[in-house]
Design a protein around this motif. Structure first.
Motif, PDB file in Angstrom:
ATOM      1  N   THR A 272     105.218  36.074  57.499  1.00 34.75           N
ATOM      2  CA  THR A 272     103.923  35.627  56.999  1.00 34.75           C
ATOM      3  C   THR A 272     102.798  36.157  57.886  1.00 34.75           C
ATOM      4  O   THR A 272     101.639  36.137  57.490  1.00 34.75           O
ATOM      5  CB  THR A 272     103.854  34.095  56.997  1.00 34.75           C
ATOM      6  OG1 THR A 272     104.082  33.634  58.334  1.00 34.75           O
ATOM      7  CG2 THR A 272     104.924  33.514  56.090  1.00 34.75           C
ATOM      8  N   HIS A 273     103.162  36.621  59.087  1.00 37.00           N
ATOM      9  CA  HIS A 273     102.133  37.114  60.001  1.00 37.00           C
ATOM     10  C   HIS A 273     101.521  38.398  59.464  1.00 37.00           C
ATOM     11  O   HIS A 273     102.224  39.381  59.241  1.00 37.00           O
ATOM     12  CB  HIS A 273     102.733  37.356  61.375  1.00 37.00           C
ATOM     13  CG  HIS A 273     103.370  36.138  61.969  1.00 37.00           C
ATOM     14  ND1 HIS A 273     102.641  35.183  62.631  1.00 37.00           N
ATOM     15  CD2 HIS A 273     104.634  35.701  61.958  1.00 37.00           C
ATOM     16  CE1 HIS A 273     103.453  34.216  63.025  1.00 37.00           C
ATOM     17  NE2 HIS A 273     104.683  34.508  62.621  1.00 37.00           N
ATOM     18  N   ALA A 274     100.232  38.366  59.277  1.00 40.20           N
ATOM     19  CA  ALA A 274      99.554  39.504  58.660  1.00 40.20           C
ATOM     20  C   ALA A 274      99.587  40.737  59.548  1.00 40.20           C
ATOM     21  O   ALA A 274      99.510  41.867  59.075  1.00 40.20           O
ATOM     22  CB  ALA A 274      98.112  39.139  58.345  1.00 40.20           C
ATOM     23  N   SER A 275      99.732  40.522  60.838  1.00 42.15           N
ATOM     24  CA  SER A 275      99.645  41.651  61.752  1.00 42.15           C
ATOM     25  C   SER A 275     100.975  42.377  61.925  1.00 42.15           C
ATOM     26  O   SER A 275     101.080  43.260  62.755  1.00 42.15           O
ATOM     27  CB  SER A 275      99.156  41.166  63.118  1.00 42.15           C
ATOM     28  OG  SER A 275     100.068  40.204  63.620  1.00 42.15           O
TER      29      SER A 275
ATOM     30  N   ASN B  71      97.220  46.600  53.890  1.00 42.89           N
ATOM     31  CA  ASN B  71      97.002  45.516  54.827  1.00 42.89           C
ATOM     32  C   ASN B  71      97.822  44.317  54.402  1.00 42.89           C
ATOM     33  O   ASN B  71      98.611  43.769  55.145  1.00 42.89           O
ATOM     34  CB  ASN B  71      95.526  45.154  54.882  1.00 42.89           C
ATOM     35  CG  ASN B  71      95.252  44.199  56.021  1.00 42.89           C
ATOM     36  OD1 ASN B  71      96.158  43.769  56.709  1.00 42.89           O
ATOM     37  ND2 ASN B  71      93.998  43.879  56.211  1.00 42.89           N
ATOM     38  N   GLU B  72      97.623  43.925  53.174  1.00 43.28           N
ATOM     39  CA  GLU B  72      98.361  42.781  52.667  1.00 43.28           C
ATOM     40  C   GLU B  72      99.659  43.243  52.037  1.00 43.28           C
ATOM     41  O   GLU B  72      99.684  44.227  51.308  1.00 43.28           O
ATOM     42  CB  GLU B  72      97.520  42.020  51.637  1.00 43.28           C
ATOM     43  CG  GLU B  72      96.304  41.329  52.245  1.00 43.28           C
ATOM     44  CD  GLU B  72      96.664  40.489  53.474  1.00 43.28           C
ATOM     45  OE1 GLU B  72      97.723  39.836  53.459  1.00 43.28           O
ATOM     46  OE2 GLU B  72      95.888  40.514  54.441  1.00 43.28           O
TER      47      GLU B  72
ATOM     48  N   HIS C 292      95.019  50.138  67.538  1.00 48.61           N
ATOM     49  CA  HIS C 292      94.118  49.147  66.936  1.00 48.61           C
ATOM     50  C   HIS C 292      93.342  49.701  65.766  1.00 48.61           C
ATOM     51  O   HIS C 292      92.179  49.366  65.569  1.00 48.61           O
ATOM     52  CB  HIS C 292      93.158  48.586  67.981  1.00 48.61           C
ATOM     53  CG  HIS C 292      93.870  47.891  69.089  1.00 48.61           C
ATOM     54  ND1 HIS C 292      93.956  48.418  70.347  1.00 48.61           N
ATOM     55  CD2 HIS C 292      94.550  46.729  69.124  1.00 48.61           C
ATOM     56  CE1 HIS C 292      94.655  47.602  71.122  1.00 48.61           C
ATOM     57  NE2 HIS C 292      95.041  46.574  70.391  1.00 48.61           N
ATOM     58  N   VAL C 293      93.981  50.569  65.021  1.00 42.20           N
ATOM     59  CA  VAL C 293      93.362  51.036  63.786  1.00 42.20           C
ATOM     60  C   VAL C 293      93.446  49.889  62.791  1.00 42.20           C
ATOM     61  O   VAL C 293      94.511  49.278  62.642  1.00 42.20           O
ATOM     62  CB  VAL C 293      94.091  52.272  63.224  1.00 42.20           C
ATOM     63  CG1 VAL C 293      93.549  52.636  61.865  1.00 42.20           C
ATOM     64  CG2 VAL C 293      93.948  53.440  64.199  1.00 42.20           C
TER      65      VAL C 293
ATOM     66  N   ARG D  10     101.817  53.294  65.304  1.00 46.52           N
ATOM     67  CA  ARG D  10     100.730  54.000  65.973  1.00 46.52           C
ATOM     68  C   ARG D  10      99.395  53.334  65.673  1.00 46.52           C
ATOM     69  O   ARG D  10      98.575  53.129  66.562  1.00 46.52           O
ATOM     70  CB  ARG D  10     100.715  55.460  65.505  1.00 46.52           C
ATOM     71  CG  ARG D  10      99.800  56.349  66.295  1.00 46.52           C
ATOM     72  CD  ARG D  10      99.836  57.758  65.760  1.00 46.52           C
ATOM     73  NE  ARG D  10      99.546  57.808  64.326  1.00 46.52           N
ATOM     74  CZ  ARG D  10      99.654  58.908  63.590  1.00 46.52           C
ATOM     75  NH1 ARG D  10     100.066  60.031  64.146  1.00 46.52           N
ATOM     76  NH2 ARG D  10      99.384  58.889  62.305  1.00 46.52           N
ATOM     77  N   ASP D  11      99.194  52.983  64.418  1.00 45.55           N
ATOM     78  CA  ASP D  11      97.951  52.304  64.051  1.00 45.55           C
ATOM     79  C   ASP D  11      97.822  50.980  64.797  1.00 45.55           C
ATOM     80  O   ASP D  11      96.735  50.609  65.245  1.00 45.55           O
ATOM     81  CB  ASP D  11      97.904  52.052  62.541  1.00 45.55           C
ATOM     82  CG  ASP D  11      97.676  53.350  61.778  1.00 45.55           C
ATOM     83  OD1 ASP D  11      97.405  54.384  62.423  1.00 45.55           O
ATOM     84  OD2 ASP D  11      97.783  53.331  60.542  1.00 45.55           O
TER      85      ASP D  11
END
Lengths: 340, 340
Positions: A156-159, A319-320, A312-313, A307-308
């Motif tokens: 569930t973590h978006a990151s 994204n989702e 921190h790209v 890499r992104d």
DNA sequence: ACGCTTCGAGAAAACGCTTTCTCATTATTT
DNA sequence: AAATAATGAGAAAGCGTTTTCTCGAAGCGT
């Protein structure tokens, strides 16, 4: 502190001494900092090459807070799928000057978490293939492992980017292919219990059954290896099915071999499909109908996501939700019309 | 210096603070140093688990002068042989708490030296598979890479263990096997130019020719891949040979497939041998006659030699000369009597 | 009760590097 | 020519550990 013995490797201090400057200046020169006078820089470089100085990466890592290394946890390095992921990852990462550290959990689910943590601490990021780890544990572990890229799992973590293969869709296409050839009695040679990707296939088959009530679909216990496929030859025959969906190419090849030994003709008597399209699939006899997964590319993608994350790209694209790879049906020689 | 941002990982200082002791004491407790009072040790352990403290391996490595990691340089990670070596190495090293860092030189010989150096600096030791590197370069590089274990290469440096496969012997056995089946016209599908293991095979075949002047032995250019074998099917047929010695199993499988497409029967018309005995060799149709190399064990041995080097064990056994693995003839279905 | 050893823990140095801080030079401006 | 700005390099402070050094506080014998 460190080992005192031996001849001590040559360090930045030696170069500084030889060039008659401070370590700071040597460091600046080595890192292409242009605030150093050209003639001094040259002198430093000369000293460095003469002494054959190579900066110690550990010291560097400590100062910089990065290792230029990423880790990957795989459940089984002898599986061509993970070998291919590893290869794709390693090659792509190498392009950007990163190395990869491997950790094989040997299919032991309890090891996965520990190895993941250890590998992560030594590296700047982690690619995790953990088909056995429980959802809850994964969910809990995820934050501490960041930056991390998941393969065939989600959180569930978006990151935490996920790269998924749509096994459900793929297996349905394969089943559809067999039905299209006139097979009405199918069997699925299942993968390991509790494997996430096996669950996806099962879900896909449920959907398939719903859409094709006339089809008879057996479920057989199997595994993920060659041997598993080989050993299930008798069970397959006993099921009376004429269209066999093997868990993956390895299993399919084992089965192919087992049936061959029993004089069963493929695809004359029985049709077989694999999954993954490992390199060998196109060289078996008969060649193997399978659902192709761009697996090396997946490894490569894993690196790009990583890499992104590291840079921190702002996760430009997906994204989702996970990035989903659609398997592609490769119709080859191991499937044919059902016997009349 | 380091990244200042974010929430900073929790370090030894935090634990020390929480337990009301110095970092030194925390370190002592974490490393099982018993000069710490039991009640204090317990307090430290409690603080550590509460904060979920995990020592930073990079700091540790710097202080200890070791990384608990070894590197391996391989020329091609997509080659099952190197995959197996990697696996054997990785599993064995893991047993002793070591990890492995991989570097793929992509068959580019100039990369081998650079990658080797880089990998070595990050690790406590290096396993080098560098089939392309020149002898002179290897000789010169060797000392700077110590501790190192070589695969299928040797140096004059006594402190560099070598693990060799006796390809010369193996290929002779295969040739002998074919001759024993009545074949008189053989062909060798050679591997990559400049590959050390290919040279060993060639040397073996020279010896074989000397002992069997009556045998006609063609030399054909090939490669080391599936595709190479597949593409050389026509050349093989043109040679008129009935017994084909492929460079390795991959090539043999490619050839098998190429001949199959042309309606040539194996072993009815042509007999084929491989080399290595990769896992797939026993599942091709026909199953592949090959010279089995205990390749995973070789990876494992590589670790054991490395371990002895790292621990400064006085190289108990094979001090002088390389450890040689003798391939074992596996007679399977792809070879049969020559046509009358 | 005093000096001697032993024990235990804190202070500090070391590991090898990067980077900020600082200050001496030199170049530029008025 | 004096004041100011720019430049360049050394000193030193980290990065997160381990380990030596050091020293106070007990323990013990006489």
């Amino acid at each position: 502190m460190g080992r005192r013995a031996t001849t001590r490797r040559i360090g930045i201090a030696d170069v500084a001494l030889k060039a008659g400057v401070s370590h700071a200046t040597v460091s600046r020169v080595m890192n292409g900092n242009f605030t150093v006078d050209a003639t001094i820089a040259e002198r430093v470089r000369a000293a460095a090459t003469e002494l054959n100085y190579q900066p110690n990466p550990v010291g560097r890592s400590l100062a910089l807070g990065k290792t230029d290394t990423i880790g990957i946890v795989v459940p089984d390095l002898s599986n061509p799928t993970f070998q291919a992921i590893l290869r794709g990852l390693s090659m792509a990462a190498a392009q950007d000057g990163y190395r990869v550290l491997i950790a094989d959990s040997s299919e032991v689910s309890s090891e996965e978490a520990i190895l993941a943590g250890e590998a992560r601490r030594r590296c700047d990021g982690l690619v995790l293939c953990a088909p056995r780890m429980g959802d809850a544990e994964l969910e809990e572990l995820a934050p501490s492992l960041h930056p991390m890229v998941l393969i065939n799992r989600t959180t569930t973590h978006a990151s935490v980017p996920s790269l998924m293969v749509d096994y459900g869709q793929g297996i349905q296409e394969l089943a559809g292919h067999l039905v299209g050839l006139g097979h009405t009695r199918l069997a699925f040679l299942a993968g390991p219990e509790g494997s996430a990707s096996n669950a996806l296939r099962l879900a896909g088959l449920e959907k398939f059954k719903a859409g094709h009530p006339e089809i008879d679909l057996h479920m057989l216990d199997g595994g993920s290896s060659f041997e598993a496929g080989h050993e299930s030859a008798d069970a397959v025959l006993a099921s009376g099915a004429t269209g066999i969906l093997a868990f993956n190419d390895l299993v399919a090849m084992g089965l192919l071999s087992g049936l061959h030994e029993r004089g069963i003709r493929v695809p004359g008597d029985v049709s077989i499909t694999g999954f993954d399209d490992i390199p060998f699939a196109r060289y078996t006899t008969p060649t193997l109908t399978t659902a192709a997964v761009p697996i090396t590319e997946l490894g490569q993608q894993a690196w790009h996501r990583m890499r992104d994350l590291i840079r921190h790209v702002p996760s430009d694209a997906a994204n989702e939700g996970p990035t989903v790879f659609q398997p592609q049906l490769e119709s080859r020689g191991s499937t044919g019309p059902a016997k009349a």
